[in-house]
Design a protein around this motif. Structure first.
Motif, PDB file in Angstrom:
ATOM      1  N   VAL A  87       0.474  -1.327  -0.112  1.00  0.00           N
ATOM      2  CA  VAL A  87       0.118   0.053   0.409  1.00  0.00           C
ATOM      3  C   VAL A  87       1.489   1.431   0.967  1.00  0.00           C
ATOM      4  N   LEU A  88       2.256   1.032   0.155  1.00  0.00           N
ATOM      5  CA  LEU A  88       2.980   2.049   0.527  1.00  0.00           C
ATOM      6  C   LEU A  88       3.801   2.473  -0.323  1.00  0.00           C
ATOM      7  N   ARG A  89       3.780   1.237  -1.120  1.00  0.00           N
ATOM      8  CA  ARG A  89       4.820   1.250  -2.033  1.00  0.00           C
ATOM      9  C   ARG A  89       6.376   1.516  -1.788  1.00  0.00           C
ATOM     10  N   ILE A  90       6.563   0.617  -0.655  1.00  0.00           N
ATOM     11  CA  ILE A  90       8.361   0.370  -0.329  1.00  0.00           C
ATOM     12  C   ILE A  90       8.810  -0.470  -0.557  1.00  0.00           C
ATOM     13  N   GLU A  91       9.879  -0.795  -0.534  1.00  0.00           N
ATOM     14  CA  GLU A  91       9.984  -2.078  -1.133  1.00  0.00           C
ATOM     15  C   GLU A  91      10.231  -3.007   0.389  1.00  0.00           C
ATOM     16  N   PRO A  92       9.679  -4.635   0.422  1.00  0.00           N
ATOM     17  CA  PRO A  92       9.477  -5.308   0.991  1.00  0.00           C
ATOM     18  C   PRO A  92      10.414  -6.095   1.794  1.00  0.00           C
ATOM     19  N   ARG A  93      11.906  -6.340   0.667  1.00  0.00           N
ATOM     20  CA  ARG A  93      12.552  -6.773   1.388  1.00  0.00           C
ATOM     21  C   ARG A  93      13.540  -5.802   2.063  1.00  0.00           C
ATOM     22  N   ASN A  94      13.093  -4.428   2.815  1.00  0.00           N
ATOM     23  CA  ASN A  94      13.959  -3.446   3.439  1.00  0.00           C
ATOM     24  C   ASN A  94      13.720  -3.435   4.408  1.00  0.00           C
ATOM     25  N   PHE A  95      11.973  -3.382   4.373  1.00  0.00           N
ATOM     26  CA  PHE A  95      11.150  -3.720   5.467  1.00  0.00           C
ATOM     27  C   PHE A  95      10.348  -4.866   6.474  1.00  0.00           C
ATOM     28  N   VAL A  96       9.657  -5.063   5.561  1.00  0.00           N
ATOM     29  CA  VAL A  96       9.253  -6.797   6.116  1.00  0.00           C
ATOM     30  C   VAL A  96       9.510  -6.748   7.953  1.00  0.00           C
ATOM     31  N   MET A  97      10.801  -7.125   7.253  1.00  0.00           N
ATOM     32  CA  MET A  97      11.351  -8.056   8.716  1.00  0.00           C
ATOM     33  C   MET A  97      11.923  -6.669  10.147  1.00  0.00           C
ATOM     34  N   ALA A 260      20.311  -4.760   8.901  1.00  0.00           N
ATOM     35  CA  ALA A 260      20.181  -3.675   7.531  1.00  0.00           C
ATOM     36  C   ALA A 260      21.814  -3.644   7.030  1.00  0.00           C
ATOM     37  N   ILE A 261      22.160  -3.052   8.275  1.00  0.00           N
ATOM     38  CA  ILE A 261      24.216  -2.927   8.003  1.00  0.00           C
ATOM     39  C   ILE A 261      24.574  -4.147   6.966  1.00  0.00           C
ATOM     40  N   GLN A 262      24.735  -5.030   7.507  1.00  0.00           N
ATOM     41  CA  GLN A 262      25.471  -6.054   7.161  1.00  0.00           C
ATOM     42  C   GLN A 262      24.830  -6.509   5.452  1.00  0.00           C
ATOM     43  N   ARG A 265      20.476  -2.867   3.605  1.00  0.00           N
ATOM     44  CA  ARG A 265      18.931  -2.580   3.444  1.00  0.00           C
ATOM     45  C   ARG A 265      18.185  -1.550   4.401  1.00  0.00           C
ATOM     46  N   ALA A 266      18.677  -0.116   3.727  1.00  0.00           N
ATOM     47  CA  ALA A 266      17.978   0.369   4.353  1.00  0.00           C
ATOM     48  C   ALA A 266      18.406   0.722   5.327  1.00  0.00           C
TER      49      ALA A 266
END
Length: 294
Positions: A87-97, A260-262, A265-266
């Protein structure tokens, strides 16, 4: 004030212990993150898991139900998180976790202790064990794009969970001397985790404040929604329901920032999510505890 005062003994110890970490860093005292991380993950938490689950009276049926409820919570939260990203049109792989995996250890376990005692801690540890396995397997696989088994079976927490399961399923009791030893070692985990949380929060900086704060709020919402969906779907009540809901409402775990650093992922936005959701949780969790009748 009468509504707030019963919650002070639960929330204030968490805030004060985290504040020690903030003050420690502000006073420019050395803090060896790697040593503390290893002593907690390799000694303290495994001892806490075996010592608590091995000595607390928790039935096999309840233990299985907690594992199932936690798995359902993660599944529901993942579905809500993926929908929110779409819905927010953001990258799932970056923010789902970061949206799925809350701070079930550093914040969740102390809250379980202060709110529900040893029985609540035992249930909270079962939640923590399940989420840790999922985070180091499914979570890392999503971030890296490939299955990673070494990080799962390289964690002493997994083997501590296996030992705890053997004790519970076979109704075995540990010798008193070993129980006391595990109690001493496990006792260092919770205060160290909270102090580390404070140190980490002080070192993280807010980036893209609006986006970070919005996603921090979203973590609290989708996490609690996943918790409610789980207990409703499985028709869970009593103490187990309260612990599941409390754990589901925890803020973004600091470990999400490290991953995310490793995996690039944003990390800046994820750091902001950790800070904003943790600060917000000091207000949202007391409301939840009041709702739960604590």
């Amino acid at each position: 004030m009468s509504l707030i005062s019963p919650l002070i003994p639960i929330i204030l110890p968490v805030i004060l212990c985290a504040a020690i970490g903030v003050v420690w860093v502000r006073c420019r005292q050395p803090f060896d993150h790697e040593f503390v991380r290893r002593i907690v993950l390799w000694v303290g938490v495994p001892a806490l898991i075996v010592g608590t689950l091995g000595s607390t009276v928790i039935s096999v049926e309840l233990f299985k139900q907690v594992l199932l409820a936690t798995t359902c919570m993660l599944v529901f939260t993942s579905i809500f998180a993926i929908i929110a990203c779409w819905v927010l049109r953001i990258e799932p792989r970056n923010f789902v976790m970061p949206l799925v995996f809350g701070n079930f250890g550093n914040m969740g376990l102390p809250l379980c202790v202060f709110a529900f005692g040893q029985e609540g801690l035992a249930i909270g540890l079962a939640v923590f064990l399940t989420t840790t396995i999922a985070h180091f397997s499914f979570g890392v696989a999503v971030l890296s794009g490939k299955a990673v088994f070494k990080s799962v079976f390289g964690s002493p927490i997994i083997y501590a969970g296996i030992i705890a399961c053997l004790l519970i399923f076979n109704h075995w009791d540990l010798p008193l001397s070993l129980q006391n030893t595990l109690g001493l070692l496990g006792g260092l985990s919770i205060p160290l985790m909270l102090i580390t949380l404070g140190v980490s929060l002080n070192s993280l900086k807010l980036h893209q404040v609006g986006k970070s704060a919005g996603l921090g709020v979203l973590r609290l919402l989708v996490g609690l929604a996943g918790g409610f969906a789980s207990v409703y779907f499985l028709d869970i009540d009593g103490l187990e329901r309260k612990v599941i809901l409390l754990q589901s409402a925890t803020p973004v775990a600091v470990f999400n920032y490290l991953l995310a650093i490793q995996y690039r992922r944003a990390p800046d936005v994820v750091a902001g999510m950790v800070v904003s959701s943790t600060l917000l949780s000091f207000f949202s969790i007391p409301v939840l505890l009041y709702f739960l009748g604590v």
